[in-house]
Design a protein around this motif. Structure first.
Motif, PDB file in Angstrom:
ATOM      1  N   MET A 257       0.281  -0.924   0.295  1.00  0.00           N
ATOM      2  CA  MET A 257      -0.056  -0.192  -0.461  1.00  0.00           C
ATOM      3  C   MET A 257       0.507   1.138  -0.245  1.00  0.00           C
ATOM      4  N   ILE A 258       2.605   0.979  -0.100  1.00  0.00           N
ATOM      5  CA  ILE A 258       3.066   2.693   0.262  1.00  0.00           C
ATOM      6  C   ILE A 258       4.210   1.804  -1.218  1.00  0.00           C
ATOM      7  N   ASN A 259       4.105   2.851  -1.159  1.00  0.00           N
ATOM      8  CA  ASN A 259       6.226   3.567  -2.399  1.00  0.00           C
ATOM      9  C   ASN A 259       5.099   3.387  -4.361  1.00  0.00           C
ATOM     10  N   ASN A 260       3.413   3.628  -4.377  1.00  0.00           N
ATOM     11  CA  ASN A 260       3.083   3.810  -4.986  1.00  0.00           C
ATOM     12  C   ASN A 260       1.163   4.145  -5.016  1.00  0.00           C
ATOM     13  N   ALA A 261       0.720   4.693  -6.289  1.00  0.00           N
ATOM     14  CA  ALA A 261      -0.523   5.679  -6.276  1.00  0.00           C
ATOM     15  C   ALA A 261      -0.962   5.860  -4.880  1.00  0.00           C
ATOM     16  N   THR A 262      -1.886   3.899  -4.183  1.00  0.00           N
ATOM     17  CA  THR A 262      -2.492   3.645  -3.975  1.00  0.00           C
ATOM     18  C   THR A 262      -2.279   5.170  -2.075  1.00  0.00           C
ATOM     19  N   GLY A 263      -0.890   4.458  -1.720  1.00  0.00           N
ATOM     20  CA  GLY A 263      -0.476   5.684  -0.820  1.00  0.00           C
ATOM     21  C   GLY A 263      -0.233   6.542  -1.112  1.00  0.00           C
ATOM     22  N   THR A 264      -0.222   6.871  -2.131  1.00  0.00           N
ATOM     23  CA  THR A 264      -0.209   8.954  -2.582  1.00  0.00           C
ATOM     24  C   THR A 264      -1.792   9.488  -1.872  1.00  0.00           C
ATOM     25  N   ILE A 265      -2.867   8.371  -2.186  1.00  0.00           N
ATOM     26  CA  ILE A 265      -4.427   8.501  -2.289  1.00  0.00           C
ATOM     27  C   ILE A 265      -4.761   8.590  -1.114  1.00  0.00           C
ATOM     28  N   ILE A 266      -4.453   8.250  -0.684  1.00  0.00           N
ATOM     29  CA  ILE A 266      -4.647   7.939   1.340  1.00  0.00           C
ATOM     30  C   ILE A 266      -4.005   8.606   1.835  1.00  0.00           C
ATOM     31  N   ALA A 267      -3.021   9.325   2.004  1.00  0.00           N
ATOM     32  CA  ALA A 267      -2.099   9.974   2.270  1.00  0.00           C
ATOM     33  C   ALA A 267      -2.705  11.015   2.441  1.00  0.00           C
ATOM     34  N   MET A 268      -2.627  11.265   0.925  1.00  0.00           N
ATOM     35  CA  MET A 268      -3.264  12.770   1.241  1.00  0.00           C
ATOM     36  C   MET A 268      -5.208  13.228   0.653  1.00  0.00           C
ATOM     37  N   THR A 269      -5.452  11.912   0.646  1.00  0.00           N
ATOM     38  CA  THR A 269      -6.771  12.419   1.180  1.00  0.00           C
ATOM     39  C   THR A 269      -6.691  12.591   2.854  1.00  0.00           C
ATOM     40  N   HIS A 270      -6.311  11.925   3.519  1.00  0.00           N
ATOM     41  CA  HIS A 270      -5.965  11.801   4.821  1.00  0.00           C
ATOM     42  C   HIS A 270      -5.686  13.721   4.901  1.00  0.00           C
ATOM     43  N   ILE A 271      -4.781  13.916   4.277  1.00  0.00           N
ATOM     44  CA  ILE A 271      -3.857  15.415   4.758  1.00  0.00           C
ATOM     45  C   ILE A 271      -4.791  16.476   4.230  1.00  0.00           C
ATOM     46  N   LEU A 272      -6.340  16.152   2.521  1.00  0.00           N
ATOM     47  CA  LEU A 272      -6.962  17.538   1.951  1.00  0.00           C
ATOM     48  C   LEU A 272      -8.050  17.688   2.828  1.00  0.00           C
ATOM     49  N   LEU A 273      -8.468  16.277   3.719  1.00  0.00           N
ATOM     50  CA  LEU A 273     -10.014  16.437   3.675  1.00  0.00           C
ATOM     51  C   LEU A 273     -10.063  17.271   4.679  1.00  0.00           C
ATOM     52  N   PRO A 274      -9.424  18.214   5.798  1.00  0.00           N
ATOM     53  CA  PRO A 274     -10.134  19.047   6.600  1.00  0.00           C
ATOM     54  C   PRO A 274     -10.434  20.425   5.459  1.00  0.00           C
TER      55      PRO A 274
END
Lengths: 534, 295
Positions: A396-413
């Motif tokens: 789940m990391i070092n690929n597009a999935t990782g980026t999408i999960i982490a950035m969704t979390h970061i930008l959700l607020p």
């Protein structure tokens, strides 16, 4: 006609009011000016400079000016390799560039366009000093005075300079005499460079150094063109004898010398590259950033294996859209709940939204790195529950999935907060009214509530999209190779490949996209209405 | 929404509770990653996952070793110090210039207000990587000029460059929060003060400043956290001597990931909780002062 109203000081009321208004405007501007200047200098100018750098190409014309001039009317179709004149000009330019230690920089610049040129410049940079020494030997054999630095100073220096340097403590900057310029134009030109380099870079004096071989080549060319030059004050008979003898000299063959140093100089492609990229401004960086290539025959599509930027731009857009949509899907219910809870509970819940918003970006990114690893908490949990076998842990990391999960979390607020501020203003009685008129829950929501919340979705979406399209840190850490954005490529060109022009061009394109979105945001929401933390 | 009406059907009840569960899960997604690093940072081993001892709540599975490392290892102490040098200076710069400009912007007749606002907000809108790229070129030239012409030391120049860059990034936040506070400011108060013989300076410090102070302070906190948390620009503009805490975490995450990062992260979470509480308190106080909120 009615008499004009007068203020206490005897002016008309109108002009008195205008004066007060002007003064007020002036005071407001005085308060704003310091910050405006600060932002202009520390922020706007640097960005402007970057934009400029994306088209700037002075390096070629500045480093090898004589070559650029000599190449101007070379035509690859009739003449596969430029003639001796070009090579002599190039030898002179290279000699100066090598002494100034800037030839490798030009080599790297041209290497962006044609691979392999960089090593040609490095190799010939080492050899150029010795090229043409046979000619120098012939001059010296004719008259040993040619080897004496004093002869050259007597020929080339301005009489005032000679007088000044005799009295001055430190040698003044060398001045070429007009007579030398008229009689021996090429020689004077390169000798001026020689004197400057000797004084400035080697902190030496032209009166003590024998000129470079390329100076003798220039002299040879000048004498062939005009065997009897007249320079007042030149040593007796020296120029005349040389002028008479040069016709019998073995002509210097710089083309052979360069091809001998590196076979690349004999190839048409090398010279075409130099010719194509000699103008002071270039669109080549922009072409490269959309996978096009400027060739002597016009603009072409880059080879398949070098086409990466269009793909990367598209990927950046698609991933930013995916993140935006996930943020809408996750943010909408939370914002709805926030807007419909009584204020005490809503405030508590808001804190759960604001805490991630206030937490360091790196903390959140490291949390995801820790959670998503193959030996990380989520995989451990899945194995423990039995959903996934121990040997088939999820990547789940070092690929597009990782980026999408982490950035969704970061930008959700950033999605929840604007949505919430819009939903707060929608009166709940509308929904009740719709239902009492017979609408089902879904119809009431979809036809009555949702359309009113669209401005919030618009504001949040643009905000999230703008932020995500330029993200660098999170994709760099959790994105691997398939989850990186265009910004990671920009950073790579700045810090690793040092292709700053390309980085600037990619940055300019990204900036244009963001500014267009920003303009749309300002239209829809108004920049004054940006709210921070509720 | 708070409670279901008594006439709700079974379907409505099911939906009501499913919806709450969904929202709960989303909130869990928001909070859990931040919370989970706190226990992990007390790991006695150098792992990034819960060891069996930790799950069994065995005290031997927990230790403060990563915190000890964080507070003693120069690799972490130095960046922490740098962050604590750079952020306050950048904050002071952006707050002082930003507050003045926000007061100017809130006057009734400002020519080109929209354009000026757009320029002042731009550091927040332009992607950091582009700001960093532009600043990289400009500040390296400026640094050379400061070293060669003005004769400053390399390390001093390095700090000046990063502080100026961070101040520019923090300014939009100050402008936004302070102008928001000034929207509710009653200008008849300054007129009243002037009427009673106060000079403009006195009016500013005795009447206007106390009322807009909450906005100024929360803008300052935003500017502080912007600088304290910023890594892209400092990576490009700063030299190794100006390595900040986020920079150290970034290299740590990219190269050799050591659990000390989790200790650092926990410390930062604690700091953000304090900052969040302060901002929240200031916001309420400001609303109360301006009479926007009944309590």
């Amino acid at each position: 006609m009615a008499e004009q109203m007068m203020a206490a000081d005897g002016r008309t009321l109108k002009s008195s009011l205008n004066r007060a208004l002007r003064r007020q405007k002036l005071r407001a501007l005085l308060l704003i000016t310091p910050l405006l200047l600060f932002i202009l200098i520390t922020f706007v100018v640097p960005i402007g400079q970057m934009l400029f750098r994306s088209v700037e190409n002075q390096i070629v014309g500045d480093t090898i000016p004589r070559t650029v001039e000599a190449l101007a009317d070379w035509d690859a179709a009739t003449d596969p390799v430029p003639d001796e004149d070009v090579f002599r000009a190039f030898a002179a330019d290279m000699m100066v560039a090598v002494e100034e230690r800037i030839h490798t920089r030009l080599g790297s610049r041209l290497n962006y366009e044609t691979a392999g040129i960089s090593s040609q410049f490095r190799r010939s940079g080492r050899d150029v000093e010795d090229m043409g020494e046979e000619l120098t030997a012939q001059f010296t054999a004719l008259d040993p005075a040619w080897q004496d630095p004093a002869t050259w100073v007597a020929l080339m220096a301005d009489p005032d300079w000679i007088a000044d340097s005799a009295t001055a403590q430190t040698e003044p900057a060398f001045i070429i005499s007009d007579a030398a310029r008229d009689a021996l134009p090429r020689t004077a030109d390169i000798y001026a460079d020689f004197a400057r380099v000797t004084q400035v870079i080697n902190t030496d004096s032209p009166t003590e150094e024998q000129p470079w071989n390329v100076v003798y080549i220039a002299l040879y060319q000048d004498l062939i063109a005009n065997p009897a030059p007249q320079i007042a004050g030149a040593p007796d008979g020296l120029l005349g004898a040389a002028g008479a003898a040069v016709a019998g000299f073995v002509a210097p063959d710089m083309r052979a010398a360069f091809v001998d140093s590196d076979a690349g100089w004999g190839s048409t492609a090398t010279w075409q590259t130099i010719q194509t990229y000699s103008p002071a401004y270039t669109s080549s960086y922009f072409l490269n950033s959309v996978d096009l290539k400027q060739t002597p025959d016009g603009i072409e599509i880059a080879p398949e294996n070098q086409q990466i930027y269009v793909k990367l731009f598209i990927r950046t857009l698609i991933m930013s859209l995916t993140i935006m949509v996930s943020c809408i899907l996750l943010g909408y219910p939370v914002a709805w709940m926030l807007a419909n809870l009584p204020s005490r509970q809503a405030n508590l819940m808001l804190i759960l939204v604001l805490l991630p918003f206030w937490t360091s970006l790196l903390v959140r990114t490291s949390a995801w790195k820790v959670l998503l690893q193959q030996q990380g908490v989520i995989n451990d949990l899945l194995v423990w529950v039995g959903l996934v076998g121990d040997e088939s842990r999820l990547t789940m990391i070092n690929n597009a999935t990782g980026t999408i999960i982490a950035m969704t979390h970061i930008l959700l607020p950033f999605m929840i907060l604007p949505l919430y501020s819009v939903m707060k203003t929608i009166p709940p009685s509308y929904l009740r009214a719709a239902k009492s008129l017979g609408a089902t829950n879904w119809t009431a929501f979809w036809r009555v509530y949702f359309p009113q919340s669209v401005p919030g979705i618009g504001a949040g979406s643009i905000l999230v999209f703008i932020l995500s399209i330029g993200y660098y840190i999170t994709p760099e850490i959790v994105g691997g190779t398939s989850g990186i954005f265009i910004s990671n490529r920009i950073a790579y060109h700045i810090s690793s490949s040092l292709n700053w022009g390309l980085a600037a061009a990619l940055g300019t394109i990204l900036l244009a996209v963001v500014l267009a979105l920003y303009w749309a945001y300002d239209r829809i929401v108004g920049i004054d209405n940006v709210k921070l933390g509720g | 929404m708070t409670s279901l009406p008594i006439y709700a059907t079974t379907g409505q009840k099911i939906w009501h509770y499913t919806f709450r569960v969904i929202v709960g899960l989303i909130l869990f997604f928001l909070i859990a990653p931040i919370i989970i690093i706190i226990p992990l940072s007390f790991n006695a081993e150098s792992f990034f996952t819960f060891t069996p001892e930790m799950l069994a709540l065995d005290p031997a599975g927990y230790s403060l070793r990563h915190y000890r490392d964080f507070f003693t290892n120069p690799d972490w102490i130095r960046p922490l110090q740098n962050s604590l040098i750079i952020a306050p200076f950048a904050t002071v710069l952006s707050v002082s210039l930003g507050t003045l400009a926000a007061i100017g912007l809130s006057q009734s007749h400002v020519p080109y207000r929209r354009a000026i606002m757009a320029i002042l907000i731009s550091p927040m809108i332009v992607p950091l990587i582009i700001s960093a790229t532009g600043m990289f070129f400009f500040y390296s030239q400026m640094g050379l000029w400061m070293e060669n012409t003005l004769g400053f030391s390399r390390s001093f120049t390095g700090y000046v460059k990063v502080i100026l860059a961070h101040a520019a990034l923090g300014i939009p936040f100050v402008i936004i929060t302070v102008t928001a506070t000034l929207v509710g400011f009653d200008h008849s108060l300054t007129r009243a003060a002037a009427n009673m013989g106060a000079t403009p300076t006195q009016t500013f410090f005795k009447v206007q400043m106390p009322l807009i102070l909450p906005g100024v302070v929360s803008g300052g906190l935003f500017a502080f956290i912007t600088s304290f948390d910023e890594v892209v620009v400092v990576l490009f503009v700063g030299a190794a001597a100006q390595k900040t805490l986020p920079w150290q975490m970034f290299t740590g995450l990219r190269e050799q990931i050591s659990p000390t990062i989790l200790a650092a992260a926990t410390v930062l979470v604690a700091i953000s909780i304090v900052l969040l509480a302060t901002v929240e308190m200031l916001r309420r106080r400001s609303e109360r002062l301006r009479g926007l909120s009944p309590n």
